[in-house]
Design a protein around this motif. Structure first.
Motif, mmCIF file in Angstrom:
data_model
loop_
_atom_site.group_PDB
_atom_site.id
_atom_site.type_symbol
_atom_site.label_atom_id
_atom_site.label_comp_id
_atom_site.label_asym_id
_atom_site.label_seq_id
_atom_site.Cartn_x
_atom_site.Cartn_y
_atom_site.Cartn_z
ATOM 1 N N UNK A 47 15.139 -1.746 -22.193
ATOM 2 C CA UNK A 47 14.389 -2.263 -21.117
ATOM 3 C C UNK A 47 14.968 -2.718 -19.804
ATOM 4 N N UNK A 48 16.017 -2.052 -19.420
ATOM 5 C CA UNK A 48 16.429 -2.136 -18.156
ATOM 6 C C UNK A 48 15.567 -1.931 -17.130
ATOM 7 N N UNK A 49 15.489 -2.806 -15.665
ATOM 8 C CA UNK A 49 14.767 -2.574 -14.841
ATOM 9 C C UNK A 49 15.443 -1.594 -13.780
ATOM 10 N N UNK A 50 14.487 -0.656 -13.137
ATOM 11 C CA UNK A 50 14.758 0.313 -12.386
ATOM 12 C C UNK A 50 14.169 0.031 -10.861
ATOM 13 N N UNK A 51 14.645 0.436 -9.816
ATOM 14 C CA UNK A 51 13.863 0.128 -8.505
ATOM 15 C C UNK A 51 13.151 1.457 -8.458
ATOM 16 N N UNK A 52 12.344 1.292 -7.204
ATOM 17 C CA UNK A 52 11.169 2.748 -7.022
ATOM 18 C C UNK A 52 12.216 3.838 -6.881
ATOM 19 N N UNK A 53 13.066 3.932 -5.964
ATOM 20 C CA UNK A 53 13.765 5.030 -5.630
ATOM 21 C C UNK A 53 14.670 5.770 -7.099
ATOM 22 N N UNK A 73 8.940 8.771 -3.942
ATOM 23 C CA UNK A 73 8.744 7.062 -3.973
ATOM 24 C C UNK A 73 7.336 7.189 -3.791
ATOM 25 N N UNK A 74 6.714 7.802 -2.871
ATOM 26 C CA UNK A 74 5.064 7.581 -2.694
ATOM 27 C C UNK A 74 4.606 7.801 -3.980
ATOM 28 N N UNK A 75 4.613 8.909 -4.889
ATOM 29 C CA UNK A 75 4.185 9.052 -6.373
ATOM 30 C C UNK A 75 4.310 8.028 -7.142
ATOM 31 N N UNK A 120 2.965 3.552 -14.618
ATOM 32 C CA UNK A 120 4.034 2.555 -14.361
ATOM 33 C C UNK A 120 3.687 0.979 -14.280
ATOM 34 N N UNK A 121 4.013 0.163 -15.294
ATOM 35 C CA UNK A 121 3.844 -1.117 -15.002
ATOM 36 C C UNK A 121 5.026 -2.091 -14.539
ATOM 37 N N UNK A 122 4.934 -2.947 -13.779
ATOM 38 C CA UNK A 122 5.663 -3.751 -13.028
ATOM 39 C C UNK A 122 6.345 -4.839 -14.156
ATOM 40 N N UNK A 123 7.284 -5.215 -14.076
ATOM 41 C CA UNK A 123 7.917 -6.292 -14.980
ATOM 42 C C UNK A 123 7.443 -7.483 -14.624
ATOM 43 N N UNK A 124 7.050 -7.757 -13.406
ATOM 44 C CA UNK A 124 6.450 -9.211 -13.068
ATOM 45 C C UNK A 124 5.400 -8.926 -12.237
ATOM 46 N N UNK A 125 4.507 -10.093 -12.585
ATOM 47 C CA UNK A 125 3.007 -9.816 -11.791
ATOM 48 C C UNK A 125 3.119 -10.030 -10.310
ATOM 49 N N UNK A 163 11.682 -3.249 -10.545
ATOM 50 C CA UNK A 163 10.482 -3.666 -11.378
ATOM 51 C C UNK A 163 9.922 -2.894 -12.502
ATOM 52 N N UNK A 164 10.372 -1.576 -12.663
ATOM 53 C CA UNK A 164 10.023 -0.588 -13.805
ATOM 54 C C UNK A 164 11.024 -0.630 -14.661
ATOM 55 N N UNK A 165 10.437 -0.597 -15.794
ATOM 56 C CA UNK A 165 11.340 -0.453 -17.345
ATOM 57 C C UNK A 165 11.764 0.718 -17.456
#
Length: 120
Positions: free
Chosen positions: A46-52, A62-64, A74-79, A92-94
């Motif tokens: 459940x580690x969080x990854x950045x967009x890149x 990254x646009x995709x 893809x759901x964000x970890x935070x609202x 923000x991505x799991x």
């Protein structure tokens, strides 16, 4: 934690060759996610990854990744606040969700950039 490894594995976009280092990293993450099933309490999968990093693992832009988020793949970890833009450096991505999405499209040619298109 894994960010530098993922970024260092990325080969220039002009390459038509298979990226064996990135393939091994993805295989490692697939095994990591498989060996750490979703549980009541978060685990390493459940580690969080950045967009890149998400874009590198999905072999897309990254646009995709932003589009995959907007379409609900893809759901964000935070609202997020209404009309708030995702920052590329926000984690923000799991990992679990990214790897599951990557595996869903793994049968495609790995050396080409993937274009995820939502059904309309």
């Amino acid at each position: 934690m894994y960010g530098n490894v993922i970024r260092d594995a990325q080969i220039a976009a002009t390459s038509n060759r298979k990226n064996k280092v990135l393939d091994e990293i993805i295989n490692y993450f697939v095994e990591l996610v498989d060996s750490n099933p979703k549980a009541k309490h978060p685990n390493i999968a459940d580690l969080l990854l950045c967009t890149f990093d998400t874009a590198v693992l999905l072999n897309t832009t990254t646009e995709q990744v932003y589009r995959l988020h907007q379409e609900g793949f893809l759901n964000c970890a935070y609202p997020q606040k209404k009309h708030e833009q995702l920052r590329a450096d926000s984690h923000v991505f799991y990992l679990r969700q990214v790897i599951e999405l990557q595996q869903a499209f793994a049968a495609e040619k790995p050396q080409t950039k993937k274009q995820f298109i939502a059904p309309w």
